[in-house]
Design an enzyme around this catalytic site. Structure first.
Site, PDB file in Angstrom:
ATOM      1  N   CYS A 152       0.830  -1.216   0.000  1.00 37.09           N
ATOM      2  CA  CYS A 152       0.000   0.000   0.000  1.00 37.09           C
ATOM      3  C   CYS A 152       0.863   1.263   0.000  1.00 37.09           C
ATOM      4  O   CYS A 152       1.442   1.623  -1.006  1.00 37.09           O
ATOM      5  CB  CYS A 152      -0.966  -0.029   1.174  1.00 37.09           C
ATOM      6  SG  CYS A 152      -2.317   1.173   1.034  1.00 37.09           S
ATOM      7  N   HIS A 264      -3.607  -5.045   1.195  1.00 34.33           N
ATOM      8  CA  HIS A 264      -2.989  -5.391   2.480  1.00 34.33           C
ATOM      9  C   HIS A 264      -3.118  -6.887   2.785  1.00 34.33           C
ATOM     10  O   HIS A 264      -4.063  -7.313   3.463  1.00 34.33           O
ATOM     11  CB  HIS A 264      -3.666  -4.618   3.609  1.00 34.33           C
ATOM     12  CG  HIS A 264      -3.369  -3.158   3.637  1.00 34.33           C
ATOM     13  ND1 HIS A 264      -2.342  -2.617   4.383  1.00 34.33           N
ATOM     14  CD2 HIS A 264      -3.972  -2.125   3.004  1.00 34.33           C
ATOM     15  CE1 HIS A 264      -2.324  -1.306   4.219  1.00 34.33           C
ATOM     16  NE2 HIS A 264      -3.292  -0.981   3.386  1.00 34.33           N
ATOM     17  N   GLU A 266      -1.523  -8.501   4.959  1.00 34.19           N
ATOM     18  CA  GLU A 266      -1.334  -8.723   6.407  1.00 34.19           C
ATOM     19  C   GLU A 266      -2.607  -8.515   7.211  1.00 34.19           C
ATOM     20  O   GLU A 266      -2.649  -8.844   8.415  1.00 34.19           O
ATOM     21  CB  GLU A 266      -0.232  -7.803   6.928  1.00 34.19           C
ATOM     22  CG  GLU A 266      -0.645  -6.401   7.287  1.00 34.19           C
ATOM     23  CD  GLU A 266      -1.027  -5.519   6.100  1.00 34.19           C
ATOM     24  OE1 GLU A 266      -1.655  -4.448   6.297  1.00 34.19           O
ATOM     25  OE2 GLU A 266      -0.684  -5.895   4.963  1.00 34.19           O
TER      26      GLU A 266
END
Length: 347
Positions: A152, A264, A266
């Protein structure tokens, strides 16, 4: 027998040709085996990845008035790296170029995490990122394999650095806060990132809303064309928001082991209910692929610390994650670092 009718000259030539072919086959088999062994020997099965910290938000800094923390790393990035079989060293902001160069000689790759900070603050996330990016290019030019992965904000930073980091940032406003599928570009299967991706992972990514987009800016094709970056960077997928914004979702450098995604992966480790992050079995499987890929890239680096004592001094285990989700933060947990005298109001 047929060979009795062969002339002596032809017979010598026939035998010689067979001998040459036999030697060639033996050589190729030997070389092939040697390459496989050498490749296994070169793989680093104890990779350590540096995760770049960034400026702390003013709102969260006020929650720790005595400590005055001014930089942080969301714990979800650490968990993501560890789940793929690597360890983490935090990279602090506000240091000189020597600090980053010396640290990069000991670790095996760097992750530029997402977040919310400005790129025009002195000695902050962007300055540190530029040092790391430029040093990594020098390393790779010398044949010292050193990967970078940007998520990002980190992906945007790489493109802006590659653009020259001018006064006008080479990105556009693009408010996207939703989970989306990927639209793979032609030739993506020939990319380094996706060439070995399992078909079921590719199917999930392309048909389900599993990539978490949470960004106020994005990179579009025109941003690459503005600085002729399309000659150096390969776009592998796009995403389109429900509002019609089409943006680059994944990218990689054609020469260096530099990779970026606008989404993202994660976030599978983040649990704030209001954010609606996907936690299905399929979404976890698909998002795991990206860090697994990056960690495997970092295994190609043979950098090490001088000894275990030095290694232990740098590892993230020296810090305790704080439960920041209950304090209003978008992150469930954060690692906090020494005061750097820099804050921002983005979070």
């Amino acid at each position: 027998m047929w060979w009795l009718n062969v002339s002596s000259d032809n017979w010598i030539g026939f035998v010689t040709m067979k001998s040459v072919l036999l030697l060639l086959v033996i050589h190729l088999l030997h070389c092939e085996g040697r390459v496989v062994v050498r490749r296994d020997e070169q793989l680093n099965n104890r990779p350590i990845i540096g995760v770049l910290s960034q400026e702390q938000s003013k709102s969260l800094q006020k929650k720790y008035p005595k400590e005055n923390y001014t930089s942080y790393i969301a714990a979800s990035y650490v968990k993501d790296v560890e789940a793929s079989g690597a360890r983490v060293v935090p990279i602090l902001i506000g240091k000189d170029r020597k600090y980053y160069r010396e640290l990069m000689q000991k670790i095996n790759g760097v992750l530029f995490p997402g977040g919310a900070t400005y790129f025009n603050q002195s000695n902050g996330y962007a300055d540190a990122g530029q040092h790391i990016y430029e040093i990594a290019k020098q390393m790779n030019d010398r044949g010292d394999y050193f990967p970078i992965f940007g998520t990002c904000l980190g992906f945007e930073l790489m493109i802006i650095i590659a653009s020259g980091r001018g006064e006008v940032e080479n990105r556009i406003e693009c408010d996207v806060f939703e989970n989306l599928p990927l639209r793979f570009d032609h030739g993506y299967k020939n990319s380094k990132m996706f060439s070995a991706a399992p078909q079921d992972v590719l199917t999930i990514l392309s048909t389900q809303d599993v990539t978490v987009n949470y960004h106020m800016f994005c990179i579009i094709d025109q941003n690459l064309k503005n600085f002729s970056l399309d000659r150096d960077w390969l776009v592998t997928s796009h995403s389109t928001s429900t509002g019609g914004s089409k943006f680059i979702a994944s990218i990689e450098h054609k020469r260096y082991p530099f990779y970026g995604v606008q989404f993202h992966p994660e976030k599978t480790f983040e649990w704030k209910q209001s954010k609606n992050y996907p936690h299905t079995v399929e979404s976890i499987k698909a998002n795991r692929y990206f860090m697994d890929f990056f960690v495997n890239e970092c295994r190609k680096s043979d950098h090490t610390f001088n000894n275990v004592v030095e290694e232990n001094k740098y590892l993230i285990y020296n810090y305790v994650p704080h439960f920041t989700g209950v304090l209003g933060s978008a992150y469930h947990q954060c690692y906090m670092f020494e005061p750097r005298g820099i804050t921002n109001s983005c979070l």
